[in-house]
Motif scaffolding. Structure first.
Motif, mmCIF file in Angstrom:
data_model
loop_
_atom_site.group_PDB
_atom_site.id
_atom_site.type_symbol
_atom_site.label_atom_id
_atom_site.label_comp_id
_atom_site.label_asym_id
_atom_site.label_seq_id
_atom_site.Cartn_x
_atom_site.Cartn_y
_atom_site.Cartn_z
ATOM 1 N N PHE A 13 30.208 46.435 28.765
ATOM 2 C CA PHE A 13 30.029 46.715 30.333
ATOM 3 C C PHE A 13 30.052 45.230 31.194
ATOM 4 C CE2 PHE A 13 27.111 46.539 33.759
ATOM 5 C CZ PHE A 13 27.562 47.537 34.725
ATOM 6 N N ASP A 14 29.261 44.304 30.473
ATOM 7 C CA ASP A 14 29.487 42.912 30.829
ATOM 8 C C ASP A 14 30.571 42.492 31.078
ATOM 9 O OD1 ASP A 14 26.475 43.264 30.864
ATOM 10 O OD2 ASP A 14 26.279 41.660 29.616
ATOM 11 N N LEU A 18 32.675 41.491 34.634
ATOM 12 C CA LEU A 18 32.994 39.967 34.872
ATOM 13 C C LEU A 18 34.501 39.995 34.912
ATOM 14 C CD1 LEU A 18 32.167 37.182 35.130
ATOM 15 C CD2 LEU A 18 32.394 36.781 32.681
ATOM 16 N N PHE A 19 35.259 40.657 33.859
ATOM 17 C CA PHE A 19 36.623 39.916 33.865
ATOM 18 C C PHE A 19 37.470 40.769 34.977
ATOM 19 C CE2 PHE A 19 35.593 39.081 29.155
ATOM 20 C CZ PHE A 19 35.627 37.760 29.564
ATOM 21 N N ALA A 20 36.868 41.956 35.468
ATOM 22 C CA ALA A 20 37.702 42.826 36.473
ATOM 23 C C ALA A 20 37.476 41.824 37.843
ATOM 24 C CB ALA A 20 37.055 44.098 36.726
ATOM 25 N N THR A 21 36.426 41.254 38.017
ATOM 26 C CA THR A 21 36.243 40.374 39.174
ATOM 27 C C THR A 21 36.833 39.141 38.975
ATOM 28 O OG1 THR A 21 33.919 41.368 39.251
ATOM 29 C CG2 THR A 21 34.338 39.264 40.499
ATOM 30 N N VAL A 22 37.106 38.660 37.853
ATOM 31 C CA VAL A 22 37.826 37.428 37.893
ATOM 32 C C VAL A 22 39.290 37.660 38.058
ATOM 33 C CG1 VAL A 22 38.687 35.819 35.999
ATOM 34 C CG2 VAL A 22 36.133 36.245 36.139
ATOM 35 N N VAL A 23 39.942 38.655 37.377
ATOM 36 C CA VAL A 23 41.206 39.030 37.613
ATOM 37 C C VAL A 23 41.471 39.297 39.140
ATOM 38 C CG1 VAL A 23 42.739 41.123 37.174
ATOM 39 C CG2 VAL A 23 41.691 40.188 35.388
ATOM 40 N N ALA A 65 24.457 53.777 34.822
ATOM 41 C CA ALA A 65 23.377 53.361 34.194
ATOM 42 C C ALA A 65 23.182 52.015 33.624
ATOM 43 C CB ALA A 65 23.206 54.565 33.212
ATOM 44 N N MET A 66 24.281 51.321 33.538
ATOM 45 C CA MET A 66 24.007 50.076 33.029
ATOM 46 C C MET A 66 23.773 48.985 33.888
ATOM 47 S SD MET A 66 24.731 50.487 29.681
ATOM 48 C CE MET A 66 25.162 48.624 29.266
ATOM 49 N N ILE A 67 23.222 47.785 33.577
ATOM 50 C CA ILE A 67 23.021 46.850 34.188
ATOM 51 C C ILE A 67 23.308 45.528 33.463
ATOM 52 C CG2 ILE A 67 21.007 47.649 35.519
ATOM 53 C CD1 ILE A 67 19.076 45.803 33.745
ATOM 54 N N LEU A 68 23.755 44.420 33.939
ATOM 55 C CA LEU A 68 24.447 43.403 33.614
ATOM 56 C C LEU A 68 23.092 42.619 32.769
ATOM 57 C CD1 LEU A 68 26.663 41.770 36.266
ATOM 58 C CD2 LEU A 68 27.164 42.675 34.144
ATOM 59 N N SER A 69 23.241 42.105 31.831
ATOM 60 C CA SER A 69 21.849 41.560 30.980
ATOM 61 C C SER A 69 21.700 40.014 31.587
ATOM 62 C CB SER A 69 22.251 41.270 29.436
ATOM 63 O OG SER A 69 21.238 40.695 28.837
ATOM 64 N N PRO A 70 20.344 39.912 31.879
ATOM 65 C CA PRO A 70 20.282 38.368 32.351
ATOM 66 C C PRO A 70 20.200 37.245 31.304
ATOM 67 C CG PRO A 70 18.208 39.539 32.371
ATOM 68 C CD PRO A 70 19.328 40.584 31.867
ATOM 69 N N LEU A 78 30.864 35.516 26.986
ATOM 70 C CA LEU A 78 32.029 36.110 27.890
ATOM 71 C C LEU A 78 32.731 34.769 28.574
ATOM 72 C CD1 LEU A 78 30.105 39.143 29.862
ATOM 73 C CD2 LEU A 78 31.961 39.271 28.131
ATOM 74 N N ALA A 79 31.902 33.894 28.760
ATOM 75 C CA ALA A 79 32.619 32.474 28.961
ATOM 76 C C ALA A 79 33.553 31.964 27.988
ATOM 77 C CB ALA A 79 31.829 31.314 29.517
#
Length: 172
Positions: A13-14, A18-23, A65-70, A78-79
């Motif tokens: 999910f994370d 993240l990667f959809a936003t980066v793309v 139902a998912m949230i990003l993990s802090p 992911l980086a």
């Protein structure tokens, strides 16, 4: 559900968020040139591939139902995956003789290639927490039952985040 599968589910999910936003951001800010897309069909297919994925992610952030993990390990993982993808672009150049992305061409951009790669690494980390903040803001602004936060049984990290959000909601 076993802890390993829970972790992989969170990571999937994370990474999608993240990667959809980066793309989307990278394509529309530095790669897209309107002169390259002359036909309506080509413009539509480009918009479908490079913009609608972000729309799907935003819908998932609103209704899912998912949230990003802090936790820092998620953003760092992911980086590193993002950097491995950049390394793959250089492998592609070595094997096929062309760069996937022109901004990574070290022959053209010798002076700025290292700062670009370091900036992308830092950008992955920062964008991850910006998206996390947006998700927390959506939880705060929207009605409580608007999103469907459902804990995975035995998911300690989720429980910790859920308690933090509950405490903040009760302090209002």
């Amino acid at each position: 559900m076993p802890k390993t599968l829970q972790l992989l589910h969170w990571l999937l999910f994370d990474s999608v968020v993240l990667f959809a936003t980066v793309v989307t951001v990278m394509f529309w800010s530095s790669i897209y040139r309107s002169s390259d897309y002359t036909s309506a069909e080509l413009r539509w297919s480009t918009a479908s591939v490079h913009a609608l994925n972000l729309v799907c992610v935003l819908v998932d952030m609103l209704f899912g139902a998912m949230i990003l993990s802090p936790h820092w390990s998620h953003s760092l993982t992911l980086a590193v995956i993002g950097m491995l993808y950049l390394a793959l672009a250089y492998i592609n150049e070595a094997v096929n003789g062309w760069f996937t992305y022109d901004f990574l061409n070290y022959r053209k951009h010798k002076a700025i290639i290292a700062p670009t790669i370091i900036g992308m690494f830092v950008g992955f980390l920062l964008l991850y927490y910006v998206l996390y903040g947006i998700q927390l803001l959506l939880e705060r602004v929207l009605p409580p039952r608007f999103t469907a936060w459902t804990p995975l049984h035995g998911d300690d990290e989720y429980e910790e985040v859920n308690q933090m959000v509950s405490i903040k909601s009760n302090q209002k």
